[in-house]
Motif scaffolding. Sequence first.
Motif, mmCIF file in Angstrom:
data_model
loop_
_atom_site.group_PDB
_atom_site.id
_atom_site.type_symbol
_atom_site.label_atom_id
_atom_site.label_comp_id
_atom_site.label_asym_id
_atom_site.label_seq_id
_atom_site.Cartn_x
_atom_site.Cartn_y
_atom_site.Cartn_z
ATOM 1 N N TYR A 1 -11.140 1.417 -5.302
ATOM 2 C CA TYR A 1 -9.816 0.947 -5.695
ATOM 3 C C TYR A 1 -9.547 1.265 -7.163
ATOM 4 O O TYR A 1 -10.419 1.148 -8.022
ATOM 5 N N LYS B 1 -4.642 -1.852 -7.424
ATOM 6 C CA LYS B 1 -4.346 -2.213 -6.043
ATOM 7 C C LYS B 1 -4.358 -0.994 -5.118
ATOM 8 O O LYS B 1 -4.149 -1.134 -3.915
ATOM 9 N N HIS B 2 -4.571 0.198 -5.674
ATOM 10 C CA HIS B 2 -4.460 1.424 -4.893
ATOM 11 C C HIS B 2 -5.830 1.871 -4.388
ATOM 12 O O HIS B 2 -6.791 1.946 -5.141
ATOM 13 N N ASN B 3 -5.887 2.189 -3.111
ATOM 14 C CA ASN B 3 -7.107 2.689 -2.485
ATOM 15 C C ASN B 3 -7.161 4.195 -2.701
ATOM 16 O O ASN B 3 -6.313 4.927 -2.209
ATOM 17 N N ARG B 4 -8.204 4.655 -3.435
ATOM 18 C CA ARG B 4 -8.218 6.056 -3.852
ATOM 19 C C ARG B 4 -9.337 6.881 -3.236
ATOM 20 O O ARG B 4 -9.364 8.092 -3.402
#
Length: 622
Positions: free
Chosen positions: A324, A327-330
């Motif tokens: 993460y 909040k972004h799943n990368r």
Amino acid sequence: MQGGILLFSLYYKAVFVISLMLLGIYVSAWHKHFDTKLTVIFTLIPISCLGYVFLDEAENLREVIMSYKMIYIAGCFLQYLLLIYILELCTIKVTKCIKLIAFVLWMGVYLSVLSIGYFPLYYKEISFEIVDGKGRILKEYGFMHTVFYVMLFSFLGIGVYAILYSYHKKKQISKFTLILMLIPYAFSVFAYIIGSGHNIDVELTPIGYMMLEIAFLLIAYRMVLYDIDDSVIESMIQKGETGLISFDYKFRYLGSNQTAKKIFPELLELTIDSPITESSPYGKRFFYWIQSFASGENNEFEYKYNGNNVNDEIIYAVTVSDLYDGKHNRGYIITLVDDTSKRKYMELLDDYNDKLVREVEAKAKDIELFLEEKKKAETELELAAHIQESVLPSATQIFPKREEFNLFAVMIPAREVGGDFYDFFMIDDNHLCMFIADVSGKGIPAALFMMTSKTTIANCARISCSPAQILTQANRAICATNKMDMFVTVWLGILDINTGKLVAANAGHEYPFVTRDGKFEVYKDEHGMAIGVLDDIQYKEYTLQLSPGDCIFAYTDGVAEAFNSKKELFGLDRISVALNSASKEKCKYIINNVRLSIDNFAKDEQQYDDITMLCMKYFGKS
């Protein structure tokens, strides 16, 4: 002519607005791991672009000079910030002293810019006239303008060299990031040189600045992923027992920490942003772990590492999880935690459990054979009571010459055999372990469970000096062999006889009494769940500092719940009165006083629960 002037004016204003928009994008995407220099760069560029707007609209020499002073804020300090950022990006160390000298030099240049109109340092002469409706600036350069160009070319050369060198020599730096850095950096500098050194109608520098902002937005977005130490909890990495490897969703390698590179030396040869394949052994392993996690099949694995010594095997617990950025799943992150001691301990515990089960089964068969021979319940209970009494220690026998503390305990079963027990022993020369417990149920089953539990807790205490770990490990062992679905509450404390520090943990047991200023008071410690209920409980411990003469009194619920003919309970208040009336005496007298108070209260009423008490008074080293 008027149309061209209007077009140039719109150009400067458009670039300024775009620079503000890019600043807004940066602010909205800001991450705590973004470099502070980026924030300053994104602030300076709109200020400089605004200076170009003011310069285009200037109507007199004073406005022209003020515009130049705004423009050169970025013209000077931006070069300093860009070079420092490039060197850090390329992992080239620069001392604080050199950074300070460079900053002072640029500050000197900018101070000479501020002197325009007052001193002939940067411009010897500067004038302004309007020709055909367009302002024209005539300048005669001074000494500091030459210094500016020398520093500009020097910083540009160093920055370009660092980027090109890192591009060819350093695998652990993203080539994509280096290219993003090089093009707008060189363009912005040369745009300034072309605009300043040639008599053209439009400045190209603002375009270069805008390109820099776009490049830095992309760089900042990727840098959070490349810096693996900032993507996870810092303390985990510092221990050196946790390896971390990250990949994006296209299975491209993003980075790893030193522990991971030690476990998998192949990572040192793996290029940043390169995809992993199944052609290499390590790539096949990573690919399998990630695919198993992505498909929902499994996310926990085991990896055995031998290093240079075949006999020195390390077992790593491998976990795959989402990577993460805020909040972004990368992408994916592989975590390797040294689990060697735990795994070996579990193997030892399994062997111990097997041995314990065999011993209990053997004892149960002996009891069964004996019962068949005697065929009398009274004899069975009498024998069990004798066995139970024999496993409970005597302080006078165990500690005949100890002067640092005084200790006494007693267990009075409600039936011939009970489910309460206690134990105390020295873990080493300086640590006394003591515990008291209450098994659910009564009779023979409770007595057998009591023997198993007592042995398990005592063995765990000889492995660890942490009450919380002792109860946690004992709980796992008891749950593994708890076929009778029984449970036991436990209070356990370990006393450092040198310092008087008492560390304790409570697994659903009664609150102990502790002396405060010579008076017994209930100490409401933190309760955990009873042992034998759930195998994954993690218990907590607390610390009490005992002074010479301080005393601790632990007991089972049979003490507080003793009742009389009116079904009134003895209760905590009566316990407190009995304790305080004998608080200055030795532990045996204190316990006997509580026992006498219970007898006087209950009279001849038959009790349903065992009554067990343990008292320890600390005297310290003489």
